[in-house]
Design a protein around this motif. Structure first.
Motif, PDB file in Angstrom:
ATOM      1  N   PHE A   1      50.289  38.851  78.492  1.00 46.13           N
ATOM      2  CA  PHE A   1      51.648  38.635  78.999  1.00 46.13           C
ATOM      3  C   PHE A   1      51.630  38.237  80.469  1.00 46.13           C
ATOM      4  O   PHE A   1      52.248  37.270  80.885  1.00 46.13           O
ATOM      5  CB  PHE A   1      52.472  39.911  78.812  1.00 46.13           C
ATOM      6  CG  PHE A   1      53.791  39.865  79.522  1.00 46.13           C
ATOM      7  CD1 PHE A   1      54.830  39.103  79.012  1.00 46.13           C
ATOM      8  CD2 PHE A   1      53.984  40.556  80.700  1.00 46.13           C
ATOM      9  CE1 PHE A   1      56.040  39.047  79.666  1.00 46.13           C
ATOM     10  CE2 PHE A   1      55.184  40.493  81.355  1.00 46.13           C
ATOM     11  CZ  PHE A   1      56.214  39.750  80.826  1.00 46.13           C
TER      12      PHE A   1
ATOM     13  N   ASN B   1      52.645  34.683  82.077  1.00 49.53           N
ATOM     14  CA  ASN B   1      53.755  34.634  83.016  1.00 49.53           C
ATOM     15  C   ASN B   1      53.350  33.996  84.333  1.00 49.53           C
ATOM     16  O   ASN B   1      54.099  33.275  84.950  1.00 49.53           O
ATOM     17  CB  ASN B   1      54.269  36.057  83.268  1.00 49.53           C
ATOM     18  CG  ASN B   1      55.575  36.049  84.035  1.00 49.53           C
ATOM     19  OD1 ASN B   1      56.432  35.227  83.766  1.00 49.53           O
ATOM     20  ND2 ASN B   1      55.718  36.956  84.984  1.00 49.53           N
TER      21      ASN B   1
ATOM     22  N   PRO C   1      60.394  42.138  75.756  1.00 50.78           N
ATOM     23  CA  PRO C   1      60.186  42.660  77.107  1.00 50.78           C
ATOM     24  C   PRO C   1      60.380  44.169  77.199  1.00 50.78           C
ATOM     25  O   PRO C   1      59.666  44.846  77.939  1.00 50.78           O
ATOM     26  CB  PRO C   1      61.232  41.899  77.928  1.00 50.78           C
ATOM     27  CG  PRO C   1      61.407  40.608  77.206  1.00 50.78           C
ATOM     28  CD  PRO C   1      61.291  40.965  75.753  1.00 50.78           C
TER      29      PRO C   1
ATOM     30  N   THR D   1      60.624  38.944  83.798  1.00 51.46           N
ATOM     31  CA  THR D   1      60.105  39.118  82.435  1.00 51.46           C
ATOM     32  C   THR D   1      61.166  38.878  81.370  1.00 51.46           C
ATOM     33  O   THR D   1      60.919  39.102  80.186  1.00 51.46           O
ATOM     34  CB  THR D   1      59.555  40.543  82.261  1.00 51.46           C
ATOM     35  OG1 THR D   1      60.606  41.494  82.459  1.00 51.46           O
ATOM     36  CG2 THR D   1      58.428  40.823  83.237  1.00 51.46           C
TER      37      THR D   1
ATOM     38  N   ARG E   1      62.613  41.903  91.557  1.00 50.81           N
ATOM     39  CA  ARG E   1      62.170  42.351  90.237  1.00 50.81           C
ATOM     40  C   ARG E   1      62.456  43.845  90.092  1.00 50.81           C
ATOM     41  O   ARG E   1      62.493  44.582  91.072  1.00 50.81           O
ATOM     42  CB  ARG E   1      60.660  42.177  90.055  1.00 50.81           C
ATOM     43  CG  ARG E   1      60.132  40.748  90.063  1.00 50.81           C
ATOM     44  CD  ARG E   1      59.632  40.325  91.392  1.00 50.81           C
ATOM     45  NE  ARG E   1      58.798  39.120  91.290  1.00 50.81           N
ATOM     46  CZ  ARG E   1      58.497  38.336  92.309  1.00 50.81           C
ATOM     47  NH1 ARG E   1      58.964  38.604  93.520  1.00 50.81           N
ATOM     48  NH2 ARG E   1      57.731  37.277  92.143  1.00 50.81           N
TER      49      ARG E   1
END
Length: 683
Positions: free
Chosen positions: A36, A40, A96, A127, A497
């Motif tokens: 992941f 990303n 997610p 995400t 984030r």
């Protein structure tokens, strides 16, 4: 994820089988997280033409420096639409929200946190997480965990029915004055960055706001206009080459003192020529920082149209390779021709150039009446009359007589002159983020965007008009501004984030009621529906009430690493390559692979080197790969990638050379053994 080394004896085949199953599950989970993160981080842009290859001549290493497409700005630049979020977990089979739980440990769940935000709809645009019923544990100034499982905290904030998002980042603001900063917090802003303006002396600027215990995080650009004023030039006069050279030296010092980029206001200083801009653009490319522009034109009347102004900025990016950010494109550069302006930018981005823009959620602009924007002919240019102007902070519309009076006083007026569709079209572009272009000042002669930009974006354009999703709206308010500046500003990599290890700068709001309350008459009215704001884990807005004792804002500065010494050498056959240490990893010149049966191909659109087995072996003629970079050279992460079938790695740029971590060599099957300061590739 923690792993236990404790083993129990006995238990028979069932226990053995269960132990194996647990190991497999843990291993799979770790692989999914790794996959992941890699996906990303390495999402490429639109595929394009291929140019250059690692043929042993050093050209592969030079391509990084010769590329005119990439500079600063994080993945808010060109990354194939990644701006509105990261990987959604589709390639792992997990959502997610499910991926969150993979990294949650027993220790995370057993801990007593300073603050727990309980039961909220948590949004992490990086995400693409948008999930209700999650809990966030905050320890000190960091997020310790995000999970659906119960948490214990010294204080629990009940966020059920509320949205929990990263603190908003206003990258198009001004100096964080003692009045305006609290309005920012009331609008959900936790980081105030003066990139429209800024300072010519960042060392003093940062020191001043640190001493004043500014409550929000703060940063600034090197402001070319302010530096230019030292020569007492008319705003219609061009600077001399010697003066430009002096300013360039000052700008370089400013970047090393923490300035986040360079900013120009071409419309307000029409005398600034391309000969002034280009040397500063070249400096920005060298230092991997963006250049923010208020464009030269804001209308479609000849001579000089807004599309020509937008093309001018794109041309600067193409000539120098520096990253360009276009300020408030809804009021300057695309007001009457937004689709065409965006098409110009799209075309350049498709070629790999790093260009972004911002907008604010209002269909009227505001500026000072004594600025060049109100030079003779403004009525025709902006398609308005005196009555379309209103003095900010009052109810007064202007007449020809009062215009002259207030112009002499230098008052700020709002102009009802932006077509509504220009704002909507700008919002739809994935690389256009939000910037307020205002901060409230004493006297309240300010545009209402000083207090309401961020709440208005969500309340009006997300909830009511549904121009974009909430996830994409939050990205434009937080993640994209962080990514625009984070390449050389490490502090921003932990903002924008909501995830384990990120800074606890968080905004909590009621999606059903969030809205702007500020008006032209009352630009000081704070936004509605924003319940809580945390800064560095401290509650600065507590159930709608400001806590002015919280003054934990930190400076956001650029940071540069330079070559000081080598980290040993790599012995590969008959050739010896110097190694470089950067951020706890060891790197070697990527072009070395072209000398050992690998082909290295550069794609200037995606900024990616593709590494494939097969090619010339033992080629001579690449002396740069054998030579250590000069002491003091900048070491920069420009976002370039090396990709092979089963490995992807971000590269280090030093001058015109690209360096790859030794871990990438190991991942593609090149085994190197470490013997002190020397690594040796096994034949």
């Amino acid at each position: 994820m923690t792993r236990s080394n404790r083993h129990r004896k006995g238990g028979g085949p069932i226990r053995a089988f269960m132990a194996i199953a647990v190991i497999l599950v843990v291993g799979l989970a770790g692989y999914l997280v790794y996959s992941f993160v890699q996906s990303n981080e390495s999402s490429p842009g639109t595929p394009g033409s291929v140019a250059g290859n690692g043929d042993g001549t050093g050209q592969s290493g030079q391509a990084a420096g010769e590329d005119t497409a990439n500079s600063a700005g994080g993945s808010g630049g060109n990354n194939g639409g990644k701006e509105s979020g990261g990987n959604d977990g589709g390639n792992t089979g997990l959502t997610p929200a499910e991926l969150l739980e993979v990294g949650v440990t027993d220790a995370d769940l057993a801990k007593a946190y300073d603050i727990v935000i309980s039961g909220g709809r948590v949004i992490n645009p990086e995400t693409k997480l948008d999930h209700e019923g999650l809990n966030i544990g905050i320890s000190g100034d960091k997020i310790g965990v995000v999970t659906s499982k119960p948490l214990r905290g010294k204080r629990v904030i009940d966020a059920k029915g509320l949205v929990v998002a990263p603190g908003f980042i206003d990258n198009l603001s001004y100096d964080p004055n003692p009045l305006g900063v609290w309005q920012k917090i009331g609008d959900g802003v936790t980081t105030n960055i003066a990139m429209h303006g800024g300072t010519s002396t960042p060392k003093q600027w940062y020191s001043y706001y640190e001493r004043n215990r500014t409550p929000v995080n703060f940063g600034a650009s090197f402001f070319y206009t302010q530096a230019r004023n030292q020569f007492k030039l008319s705003r219609y006069a061009e600077a001399k080459p010697s003066q430009v050279e002096q300013i360039k030296k000052q700008a370089e010092q400013a970047l090393n003192d923490g300035a986040l980029g360079i900013s120009f206001s071409l419309e307000y200083v029409p005398g600034i020529s391309a000969d002034e801009v280009l040397p500063l653009m070249e400096l920005a490319q060298e230092y991997n920082v963006p250049v923010y522009f208020h464009g030269r034109y804001s209308d479609m009347e000849e001579p000089g149209t807004e599309l020509e102004g937008t093309q001018e900025l794109v041309d600067y990016a193409q000539k120098t390779g520096a990253a360009v950010h276009i300020d408030h494109i809804n009021s300057t550069g695309g007001t009457f021709t937004m689709p065409q302006a965006l098409a110009i930018i799209d075309k350049a981005r498709e070629k790999g150039f790093d260009i972004t823009a911002c907008t604010y959620p209002y269909d009227y602009w505001g500026t000072y009446l004594n600025s060049a924007r109100f030079d003779t002919g403004w009525q025709e240019r902006f398609r308005i009359t005196h009555n379309d102007l209103q003095i900010a902070g009052t109810t007064e519309r202007l007449t020809e007589e009062t215009f002259s009076m207030y112009q002499k006083q230098g008052k700020l007026a709002v102009a009802y002159a932006i077509p509504q569709e220009a704002v909507v079209d700008a919002f739809k572009a994935p690389y256009v983020m939000i910037g307020s272009d205002a901060i409230l000042e004493p006297g309240l002669n300010n545009h209402p965007r000083a207090s309401g930009t961020f709440a208005r974006t969500i309340g009006l354009y997300v909830r009511e008009q549904k121009i974009m999703s909430l996830l994409d709206g939050i990205a434009k308010l937080s993640l994209l501004p962080a990514q625009r500046l984070e390449k050389q500003a490490p502090a921003l990599r932990n903002k924008g984030r909501i995830a384990k290890g990120m800074d606890a700068d968080i905004v909590i709001f009621d999606y059903n009621t969030i809205s702007d309350r500020s008006t032209v008459e009352r630009p000081d009215l704070m936004s509605a529906g924003i319940k809580y704001v945390t800064l560095a884990g401290q509650v600065a807005l507590d159930n709608g009430t400001l806590n002015k004792k919280i003054r934990v804002g930190e400076p956001i500065r650029s940071h540069f690493q330079r070559v000081s010494e080598t980290a040993g050498s790599l012995q590969w056959g008959a050739r010896t390559y110097p190694l470089i240490s950067y951020n706890d990893a060891t790197y070697v010149d990527l072009a070395a692979l072209g000398e050992h049966e690998y082909t290295v191909t550069w794609d200037a659109v995606t900024h990616t080197y593709t590494v494939e087995k097969g090619g010339a072996s033992g080629n001579a003629g690449a002396p740069e790969t054998m030579k250590a970079p000069a002491e003091g050279e900048l070491m920069l992460s420009r976002g370039y990638l090396a990709k092979a079938d089963h490995a992807t790695s971000e590269l280090l740029s030093i001058g015109k050379r690209a360096f790859v971590p030794l871990s990438f060599l190991q991942a593609i099957g090149i085994n190197a053994e470490n013997d002190g300061d020397t690594w040796t590739v096994e034949s």
